[in-house]
Every structure is written in structure tokens, then in C-alpha cells.
Motif scaffolding. Structure first.
Motif, mmCIF file in Angstrom:
data_model
loop_
_atom_site.group_PDB
_atom_site.id
_atom_site.type_symbol
_atom_site.label_atom_id
_atom_site.label_comp_id
_atom_site.label_asym_id
_atom_site.label_seq_id
_atom_site.Cartn_x
_atom_site.Cartn_y
_atom_site.Cartn_z
ATOM 1 N N LYS A 83 0.893 -1.560 -0.214
ATOM 2 C CA LYS A 83 -0.359 -0.034 -0.183
ATOM 3 C C LYS A 83 0.889 1.279 0.435
ATOM 4 O O LYS A 83 0.247 1.997 -0.653
ATOM 5 C CB LYS A 83 -0.789 0.292 1.335
ATOM 6 C CG LYS A 83 -2.154 -0.861 1.262
ATOM 7 C CD LYS A 83 -2.986 -0.322 2.200
ATOM 8 C CE LYS A 83 -4.064 -1.449 1.887
ATOM 9 N NZ LYS A 83 -4.521 -0.823 2.641
ATOM 10 N N ARG A 84 1.802 0.966 0.677
ATOM 11 C CA ARG A 84 2.630 2.929 1.033
ATOM 12 C C ARG A 84 3.481 3.103 -0.295
ATOM 13 O O ARG A 84 3.237 3.517 -0.698
ATOM 14 C CB ARG A 84 3.456 2.205 1.515
ATOM 15 C CG ARG A 84 5.012 3.617 1.647
ATOM 16 C CD ARG A 84 6.067 3.328 3.246
ATOM 17 N NE ARG A 84 6.875 4.645 3.746
ATOM 18 C CZ ARG A 84 6.346 5.070 3.789
ATOM 19 N NH1 ARG A 84 5.341 5.316 4.861
ATOM 20 N NH2 ARG A 84 6.930 6.665 4.118
ATOM 21 N N GLU A 85 3.732 1.052 -1.334
ATOM 22 C CA GLU A 85 4.474 1.723 -2.112
ATOM 23 C C GLU A 85 3.403 2.013 -3.404
ATOM 24 O O GLU A 85 4.156 3.206 -3.759
ATOM 25 C CB GLU A 85 4.721 0.778 -2.575
ATOM 26 C CG GLU A 85 5.424 0.773 -4.358
ATOM 27 C CD GLU A 85 5.908 -1.443 -4.994
ATOM 28 O OE1 GLU A 85 6.127 -0.889 -5.799
ATOM 29 O OE2 GLU A 85 6.349 -1.995 -4.327
ATOM 30 N N ILE B 89 3.651 5.963 -2.899
ATOM 31 C CA ILE B 89 3.827 7.197 -2.683
ATOM 32 C C ILE B 89 4.271 6.967 -4.860
ATOM 33 O O ILE B 89 4.259 8.383 -5.361
ATOM 34 C CB ILE B 89 4.832 6.348 -2.715
ATOM 35 C CG1 ILE B 89 5.205 6.004 -0.862
ATOM 36 C CG2 ILE B 89 6.651 7.073 -3.061
ATOM 37 C CD1 ILE B 89 6.441 5.820 -0.241
ATOM 38 N N LEU C 151 -2.422 6.104 1.713
ATOM 39 C CA LEU C 151 -1.117 6.663 2.900
ATOM 40 C C LEU C 151 -2.210 7.223 4.392
ATOM 41 O O LEU C 151 -1.226 7.020 5.535
ATOM 42 C CB LEU C 151 -0.380 8.293 2.429
ATOM 43 C CG LEU C 151 0.155 8.318 0.848
ATOM 44 C CD1 LEU C 151 0.796 9.606 0.571
ATOM 45 C CD2 LEU C 151 1.545 6.584 1.605
ATOM 46 N N ILE D 126 -2.138 3.593 5.789
ATOM 47 C CA ILE D 126 -0.642 3.242 6.925
ATOM 48 C C ILE D 126 -0.407 4.114 8.073
ATOM 49 O O ILE D 126 0.262 3.354 8.502
ATOM 50 C CB ILE D 126 0.359 3.596 5.858
ATOM 51 C CG1 ILE D 126 0.140 2.509 3.948
ATOM 52 C CG2 ILE D 126 1.763 3.085 5.933
ATOM 53 C CD1 ILE D 126 0.996 3.403 2.753
ATOM 54 N N GLU D 127 -0.850 5.136 7.763
ATOM 55 C CA GLU D 127 -0.331 6.405 9.111
ATOM 56 C C GLU D 127 -1.320 5.615 9.744
ATOM 57 O O GLU D 127 -1.269 5.811 11.699
ATOM 58 C CB GLU D 127 -0.417 7.756 8.880
ATOM 59 C CG GLU D 127 0.476 8.165 8.079
ATOM 60 C CD GLU D 127 0.230 9.812 6.982
ATOM 61 O OE1 GLU D 127 1.107 9.928 6.368
ATOM 62 O OE2 GLU D 127 -0.560 9.960 7.878
#
Length: 427
Positions: free
Chosen positions: A328-330, A333, A423, A426-427
Motif C-alpha cells: 500500500k505504501r509503495e 507513493i 497513505l 498506513i499512518e
């Protein structure tokens, strides 16, 4: 950095996931290629079967529409017999491979020294249950696989005085191919002597304990005491018997069992034959029984292939879905820096296809070696199972499409979000 480079680096970094997908693809493609090859071998066998199982139809006198008369030997039917003109007309129909006409009698045979040929069964009866045949190749005993010609030749229309006996009887009586034999229908009734020549020997293939393949017209004769002589020779031996030298039924064999019903309909449309006086019946029991068995095997193979493909698709989607959640993070970004969703999807497709590019050819080479072993599980000879390049091309196309679908499905849960949403999660 290009999409292909990113895909290659990801596969290298996540080598465990890549190895799992590789092994899964290798396993599935190997089984599918082997299964397709076995199914194709089954289909070819079925096609061969359609022309070699002796599917036929029989034309015989319809005694129910004929009159009856009495003679010195008792009552007899006055219904017309099958003529040679009828045989020629019917056999000319497209799809008929050949025919056989038989007159059955129980003559005695004598060697050149005048000694009787002795039966094997030991019942004290030295006459032989004999078919007077036009073409023994098309006799039901040979076509059904009960008998097999092992030496010499079949009797045909061109052989006017041939005789075929069992190899076991020939050995017992010291008979060889080319020996002269005298046949007499009934030596105690002053019947004529007819000269013959041994043209072939047969062996019994049927299992005598299997009622489906073994039968005797009389308990006095075992299969070893059967014989086949030329049709004209039988007529000469039975010349003193009114019905004994006339054709009561004829068997016509077709080149393709699947066309049997259509051929019968065409034969029934022959206007020169009065079909009120004759009965025509199909005889494809052997083909239907074996064909049913082959069909069941093919259905089983296709079912297994389908189950394997569905199961592998589910597994691949699960593996890729788990991978997507960890990326997910990738993804967030990449989207944030302006890389479009289609470009990201394309990268993930390329990642999977890079693995397939290695797995597919290796599976093809491996399946060519082991497909025969798999075929053995279904009773198929290894030499009949061939994994061809055409099958491989089919699997490549279908496999590529299914892999793309699997990637797209696994990406749906993540790709439906915007970069900020991804994002934020994820945070």
C-alpha cells in the motif's frame, strides 16, 4: 526508472513470493499440458475406434411377412432370400466398408490321406462348426476381437475354396498353410466331397470365462473347433439342402460408427428392395460400450483440468492480494509522484508475466517427459501421449489472459483508493 526495471527489482527483492508463484505456475502448466495431451490421445483413440470396432447392421429375412409350406424335412418359410444383387446394391452405399454373408453348417474335414481332422474338445464329435463366408475379415468373430488371424490370409470373394481353422487344431492334426483338405457336409448322407485349401489359422483371444465375449452356438463346439470356409465351397457342400445354400442374413460394416444410423436410413431408401420382406437392425453394441468408457475418461480428465485451473487461479489471486496489501505504501507513493494507476497495474502484470516467462517453457519441457507417466494412470500407452507445441501455444495464450485477470482482481481493493486515502490508512 522504467516499469520493466521496477518489476524486475521487485521480483528479486520479493524472491520468496516470486518462487511460490513460479512453482505454482510450473505445477499447473505441467498438469494442464499433460491433461490436454491425454485427452487428445483419448479423442484419437475414439476416432480410430469408430472405424475398427465392427459397428454394423444386419439385413435378414422377415419371416413374419412370408408364407409357410411343408416338405419332407418339415415346415419351412417361403419368404424370399437375400440375393447377390441386393448385396452389391447395399454395399455400394457410401460409408460401408465391407460385408460378410455366412452360411453355417457342421461339415467334416479330411486330410490328403483321407484321415478325419480330429477336434480338440475331445467330445467324440469330429465335425466343425463352420461359417461359409464371403469375407472372413468382416465376420463378427474377428471384428469383435474374439478371434485373431495369426497366420495366412483371410478368405475373400477371390478365394473360392479356402479354409481357416484354429492354430490349435492345425497343430493337433499336423496341418500347415497350403495343405489340401476335403470337406463333406454329412458323410453318412452321401453328400458331395468338396476340395479345399488351408489359407489361414486363427487364435482365440476371447476370455472363455467372460460371458460378454464368449458364446457357443452349441455346447458340442468350443471356439477351437470353429472353422471358416469360402462361401461358394459351403454352397457346394450343402447343395442337397434347400435352405442350406441360400443367404438368410448379411452383415454390413461401416467405416464410421457415428454415421451408422444415417447409413441405415439411406439403405432403407433403396427402392429396388422390398423392405416388407426384410428386417434391418443396427449392431454397434461394442462401439457404444467402449465409446462410453472413453467418454467417461475424457470427462474425468477435463474435470480435473478445470478444477486445477480454478484452484490455481484462486491461489494466485490470494497470493497477489496479500502482496498488494503489503505494498500500500509503495502504491500511495507512486500515485503521489504522478505515476498513473494504469502504469502501476502494468508493472504488476509485468512482474507476474516475468515469472511466467520462465515457468511456462520449463513446464513444457518437463511435461513432455512425464505426460506418458500421467497417461499410465488412465491406462494409456506412453507413446500415444504427445505434448505438442500447439498445446503449449494454447496454454501460453490462455495462461497469460488468466494471469492478467488475476492481477487485476487482486489490485481492486487497493487501486480503488486515492493516494491520500492509501497513505492515511498506513499512518
Amino acid at each position: 526508472m522504467s516499469i520493466c526495471v521496477r518489476a524486475l527489482l521487485h521480483n528479486k527483492r520479493k524472491w520468496k513470493k516470486t518462487l511460490i508463484i513460479f512453482c505454482l505456475l510450473f505445477f499447473v502448466v505441467t498438469l494442464v499440458l499433460s491433461g490436454i495431451s491425454i485427452a487428445n490421445a483419448e479423442e484419437k483413440k475414439s476416432e480410430e475406434l469408430r472405424g475398427t470396432t465392427g459397428s454394423s447392421f444386419v439385413v435378414e429375412r422377415n419371416l413374419s411377412t412370408g408364407g409357410w409350406a411343408s416338405g419332407s424335412s418339415g415346415s419351412y418359410s417361403t419368404q424370399e432370400f437375400i440375393t447377390e444383387e441386393m448385396l452389391q446394391t447395399i454395399s455400394a452405399v457410401d460409408g460401408i466398408a465391407g460385408y460378410d454373408v455366412s452360411i453355417v453348417s457342421m461339415p467334416y474335414y479330411f486330410n490328403e490321406a483321407g484321415e478325419p481332422l480330429v477336434n480338440v474338445n475331445g467330445n467324440g464329435v469330429n465335425n466343425y462348426y463352420t461359417y461359409g463366408s464371403i469375407n472372413t475379415e468382416y465376420n463378427q468373430l474377428f471384428l469383435s476381437g474374439r478371434f485373431e488371424l495369426v497366420e495366412g490370409s483371410h478368405i475373400t470373394e477371390n478365394i473360392k475354396n479356402g479354409l481357416i481353422i484354429s492354430k490349435e487344431n492345425a497343430e493337433q492334426n499336423g496341418i500347415k498353410i497350403g495343405d489340401k483338405i476335403t470337406g463333406i457336409n454329412d458323410p453318412y448322407n452321401d453328400d458331395p466331397e468338396v476340395d479345399m485349401e488351408i489359407v489361414g489359422f486363427f487364435e482365440i483371444v476371447a476370455d472363455k470365462e467372460d460371458e460378454a465375449t464368449m458364446y457357443d452356438a452349441s455346447t458340442l463346439w468350443d471356439y477351437t473347433d470353429y472353422a471358416f470356409c469360402s462361401f461358394n465351397t459351403m454352397k457346394e457342400m450343402a447343395v442337397k439342402y434347400d435352405d442350406g445354400n441360400k443367404i438368410q442374413e448379411a452383415h454390413f460394416y461401416v467405416t464410421d460408427a457415428a454415421q451408422l444410423e444415417d447409413i441405415i436410413k439411406e439403405v432403407q431408401n433403396i427402392s429396388s428392395i422390398n423392405w416388407d420382406n426384410f428386417i434391418i437392425e443396427a449392431n454397434d453394441e461394442v462401439y457404444q460400450n467402449i465409446s462410453s468408457s472413453l467418454s467417461d475418461t475424457s470427462t474425468l480428465i477435463i474435470t480435473l483440468i478445470t478444477v486445477i485451473i480454478i484452484a490455481s487461479m484462486v491461489l494466485i489471486i490470494l497470493i497477489l492480494s496479500m502482496s498488494m496489501r503489503s505494498r500500500k505504501r509503495e502504491i500511495g507513493i507512486l500515485l503521489a509522484v504522478g505515476i498513473t494507476k494504469p502504469s502501476i497495474l502494468l508493472q504488476y502484470v509485468i512482474e507476474t508475466l516475468m515469472t511466467a516467462v520462465v515457468a511456462f517453457p520449463l513446464a513444457y519441457l518437463f511435461s513432455r517427459r512425464i505426460a506418458g507417466e500421467f497417461g499410465g494412470l488412465f491406462g494409456k500407452a506412453a507413446e500415444n501421449i504427445i505434448v505438442t507445441s500447439q498445446y503449449f501455444a494454447l496454454v501460453i495464450v490462455a495462461g497469460t489472459v488468466l494471469l492478467i485477470v488475476a492481477v487485476l482482481i487482486s489490485c481492486i481493493p487497493v487501486m480503488r483508493y486515492e493516494p491520500k486515502e492509501i497513505l492515511a490508512q498506513i499512518e
